[in-house]
Enzyme design. Structure first.
Site: not given
Lengths: 830, 126
Positions: A88, A519, A718
């Site tokens: 509005c 790893d 990772d």
């Protein structure tokens, strides 16, 4: 105004300039000055700050800058923001108020009807992006309307260009076909042997040159003004020469027919009228064929970016947000805010990234990770935008929206990768830079040589034919397309398999690797260790040992510590608070629990503290033989027992190692674990060389040592605790167990947890580089053979002289064949 | 060798010399970057069949911000490469793409399109 300038040496990363938002009205000159000085000292290179030139340069730059500040003291820029979420007029006023209050804004005007805001601002104090943020703060969506419009305009322009291109080609093809027929008849078709035949050809060729071929002349002219020569230059010069010559022959034959008159008398003419031959077909057919080549090329090039378009298309357009009072509202995805709770029904796509709050389901994350098995999600699990919900339904809280989502990060990374050039392309770059002007020179030389060497009656036509052929065949487009198209298809294909490659350079390094360092934890194993055995020393009870150990480890983030805590909780043991907790990387932890000093760690820690281990050493050794990690526990300086922690090996690690061996790569394992444990795991997966008992900070050094042996090393980890090793390696490969991986940290990111991705990534890089080599080889061969052939080098031996029409067909074919060869990568299967 | 052959020969040699001189030895439009409020040296470059200006003069050690506005869809200029600074960037048509870096060495460097046919020069002065 603060400017933080981050500098990086030439590491392949772009120097970044980050600007902090303007915070106040401090004197511009003074702060600008300060920022420049900060820049010099932040350099990290002490010598630069001390050197005279820089010291001299600082006040100078600051001075210039003051002038600039004065000059545009009254500068105001205007931006139109396109707004979403207004319901509005009150919303419009709210946005207007917020914008007016924002730093650096002089005026803001929001139009509810058009959903636009026009903002006048001081460009030195703020930027459209900050205005967008300001609007977002109060819960509305905003975007730079101009930028949006530009995107539309670009698409529209590209579409219009395609249509234009097609139209130009159709005209050229239709009109050049009869011209070609006339030219190929060589006077054998009686109908064509009329005085007006040249005029007819001229009439047919005019629209081809001035309508279909116009972009070439226009492009050549703009390039010429910049003292540059590109493919347009070659085409324009070639077709232009053929056209103008033929025009002269037609309109004013007396200018060129002198030689020919002699030829006719000698009975060597082709039976036509007493005039020199025309080459209208050279001009018009070349234009038609090159336009055809461009059409095919554009179509094929569109396919090279298919992968990224598919990725972007995955984002749903709407999301179902739970508003106050439990009302579910469908809103455009752009309007979802962080913290919103969203509902996902069975079979729907998840709109943004978030955390499940209620419900459970299995989600197909294949589009992000390449992993086809659905992943179970319950409360607390992370979900990612663009993945597909299975049969359950759930609600989740949005944590990442817009550019922050994993999908968008992937899209961005793939886009960047596709924009980056591989070093292999540099030679081609250097060559093509000098190529065009040199080709023009070769063409001129060919003209001169033919003019002098050819029999007098036909010297002009021979000279002209070879001149035009050289220009037309030499277009270096194939060279330019060779690498980017292959990199684009290769990286796109990788992304579809959950393999994100950072760019051409990463791709190229990866194919040269000789050694893969894996790893252990989280890479070969699942990275979720669990307590396998608690073995107390005489006088200790197993649960008590576990309770004390778990209490000490409570503050630890080490996976082994977490495993111990988890087991203790599972057994319902009440943990006590730990005091004076201290973790020592690569050794263990130390803490005070209920007044007792608890020491947990490896042999190194125990020896250092002089703990007498007795028969615990044998027990530890036995666990290690079984591939478990043994953790000694000492209480108040006395050995209390051994906790054996096992980390399950991923189901396909063995196969993946075998696949790497099959690619001819040496595979090593790197771990902080004790040698016997590490060797046991290595045996199981088939790795022969193990680097064990390496401290986290020593991992990079180990990689460096391998590199010193002359190996090209990829480090697979990772990406969290082995980031330095990933950076040290020639190729850093981060492996994730879900879509949530640190994408930025590595050269190659594997979104799928499996080690197979390493072999796939390397195989993909080898294939891509092979395709690039083929492309470059053919492009070079094509040009190096094509040019002398077109110049008529073979004529003395075999009598071959390439017709300009054949040259243009070859030229069109070469670009298309390079792109087609790159597209073969789309069929790459791991 | 008749007269016309001699004329063609001389004209050929002259045009080769001209082509080499025009494309390799000529210098384009020079422009120095202006310093902005944040202390960066900023310059707008129009990309249309070439770079305007195509010789850019900047100071060493001060961040440079080059705003490339690509005013065409011709794919020849869709990428700009600063080889010495390890930067390559796609330039979307009808958009301004900012390229920021800080030159640490003085000297003359080139920047060019993806195929190195359209070229510009970046002169870094002390």
């Amino acid at each position: 105004m603060n400017a933080t300038i981050t500098k990086e040496p030439a590491t392949g990363k772009e120097p970044a300039i980050t600007k902090e938002p303007a915070t106040g009205n401090a004197s511009v000159g003074a702060t600008g000055d300060a920022s420049i000085r900060a820049d010099a000292s932040a350099n990290g290179d002490a010598s630069v700050g001390a050197q005279l030139p820089t010291a001299h340069g600082v006040p100078h730059a600051a001075h210039a800058h003051d002038m600039d500040a004065d000059a545009d003291a009254s500068r105001v820029e205007r931006v139109d923001l396109s707004l979403t979420g207004m319901t509005c007029n009150a919303c419009a006023r709210r946005i207007e108020r917020r914008l007016t209050k924002a730093v650096g804004v002089q005026s803001a005007n929001v139009n509810f009807a058009t959903a636009r805001a026009r903002v006048e601002y001081d460009p030195r104090a703020t930027a459209p992006s900050q205005l967008v943020e300001a609007v977002a703060e109060i819960g509305y969506g905003a975007s730079d309307a101009e930028a949006e419009g530009a995107a539309d305009r670009e698409q529209e322009a590209a579409r219009a260009e395609q249509t234009q291109l097609r139209r130009r080609f159709v005209v050229a093809a239709a009109l050049s076909a009869p011209v070609l027929l006339v030219a190929m008849s060589h006077g054998r078709i009686e109908v064509f042997n009329r005085w007006w035949i040249n005029w007819a050809q001229l009439a047919l060729t005019l629209p081809v040159v001035f309508y279909s071929g116009w972009p070439f002349y226009q492009g050549a002219w703009t390039a010429l003004k910049h003292r540059a020569a590109d493919m347009n230059t070659l085409i324009a010069t070639g077709t232009g020469a053929a056209f103008i010559y033929s025009l002269v022959v037609t309109v004013a034959p007396q200018l060129v027919s002198a030689d020919h008159a002699a030829a006719t008398m000698a009975g060597m003419s082709d039976g036509r009228m007493n005039a020199a031959p025309v080459y209208f077909e050279a001009a018009s057919v070349i234009i038609a064929l090159i336009l055809l080549g461009r059409l095919l090329e554009a179509r094929a090039r569109g396919k090279t970016s298919d992968a990224i378009k598919r990725l972007m298309g995955l984002q749903p357009r709407t999301a179902r947000v739970v508003r106050a009072g439990g009302v579910e509202v469908d809103v455009p995805v752009a309007e979802v805010a962080v913290g919103d709770v969203l509902v996902v029904r069975p079979g729907e796509r998840i709109p943004v990234d978030g955390v499940v709050t209620e419900g459970a389901s299995a989600v197909n994350e294949a589009m992000l990770t390449g992993e086809s098995m659905p992943v179970e999600k319950t409360a607390g699990a992370e979900v990612f935008g663009a993945t597909i919900n299975g049969t359950g339904s759930f609600t989740f809280r949005a944590t990442k929206i817009g550019r922050e989502t994993v999908l968008q990060q992937i899209v961005r990374m793939v886009e960047q990768a596709q924009g980056q050039r591989a070093p292999i392309a540099r030679l081609a770059d250097v060559v093509s830079g000098y190529f065009t002007p040199i080709v023009i020179c070769v063409a001129i030389a060919a003209f001169v040589v033919w003019f002098i060497a050819a029999p007098q009656e036909s010297r002009l036509s021979y000279a002209l034919v070879s001149f035009v052929s050289v220009l037309i065949i030499a277009c270096p487009c194939a060279l330019g397309l060779a690498t980017p198209t292959a990199v684009m298809v290769g990286t796109g294909r990788g992304a579809e398999h959950g393999i994100l490659v950072k760019g051409g350079e990463a791709l190229e390094t990866a194919h040269r690797l000789t050694t893969i360092v894996l790893d252990k934890t989280g890479t070969i194993t699942k990275g979720q260790p669990a307590v396998a055995e608690v073995s107390p020393a005489a006088g200790f009870n197993a649960d008590e040992l576990l309770r004390l150990a778990a209490s000490a480890e409570r503050g630890s983030e080490h996976p082994v510590g977490e495993a111990i805590v988890r087991r203790a909780t599972e057994r319902g043991l009440a943990l006590a608070p730990a005091m004076a907790f201290e973790a020592r990387a690569g050794h263990g932890v130390e803490a005070e629990v209920e007044g007792r000093r608890v020491l947990l760690g490896n042999l190194r820690l125990m020896t250092e503290r002089g703990v007498e281990l007795g028969d615990l050493r044998e027990r530890a050794a036995a666990s290690a033989e079984a591939g478990r990690t043994a953790v000694y526990v000492a209480i108040d300086g006395a050995a209390a027992g051994v906790v054996a922690v096992a980390d399950e090996i991923k189901a396909d690690s063995k196969e993946a190692v075998a696949a790497l061996h099959k690619l001819g790569l040496e595979v090593l394992m790197l771990t902080g674990d004790s040698r016997p444990t590490a060797e046991a795991v290595a045996r199981e997966v088939g790795i022969r060389r193990v680097l064990a008992e390496v401290l986290p900070e020593g991992k990079a050094a180990e990689v460096k040592k391998l590199q010193a042996e002359g190996k090209r090393v990829a480090m697979v980890g990772d990406g969290i605790n082995d980031a330095p090793a990933l950076a040290q390696a020639d190729t850093g490969i981060a492996i994730g167990t879900g879509a949530d991986v640190a994408i930025e940290a590595s050269d190659i990111t594997l979104l799928r947890g499996s080690l197979h991705g390493v072999a796939t990534a390397i195989a993909l890089s080898r294939r891509t580089i092979k395709v690039i080599r083929q492309n470059l080889f053919w492009a070079f061969v094509y040009n190096t053979l094509g040019i002398p052939l077109a110049a008529g080098a073979l004529y003395p031996l075999t009598g071959w002289l390439l017709s300009p029409v054949v040259a243009s067909a070859a030229m069109a074919l070469s670009s298309v064949s390079v792109v087609a060869n790159s597209l073969r990568l789309r069929r790459f299967h791991p | 060798m008749d007269t016309s052959e001699i004329i063609v020969l001389l004209a050929g040699v002259a045009s080769i010399a001209f082509v080499l001189w025009y494309f390799f030895a000529g210098e384009g439009v020079r422009a120095a970057a202006s310093v902005t409020a944040t202390g960066a040296q900023r310059l707008q470059i129009m990309v249309k069949g070439g770079y305007t200006p195509d010789v850019i003069v900047v100071k060493r050690g001060v961040p440079v911000e080059l705003d490339f506005y690509r005013d065409e869809t011709n794919s020849c200029t869709e990428q700009v490469v600063f080889g010495d600074f390890q930067i390559s960037r796609m330039l979307p048509a009808f958009k301004t793409t900012r390229i920021g870096f800080t030159p640490e060495r003085a000297g003359a460097f080139t920047f060019n399109c993806g195929m190195n046919m359209v070229r510009g020069k970046l002169i870094v002065e002390d």
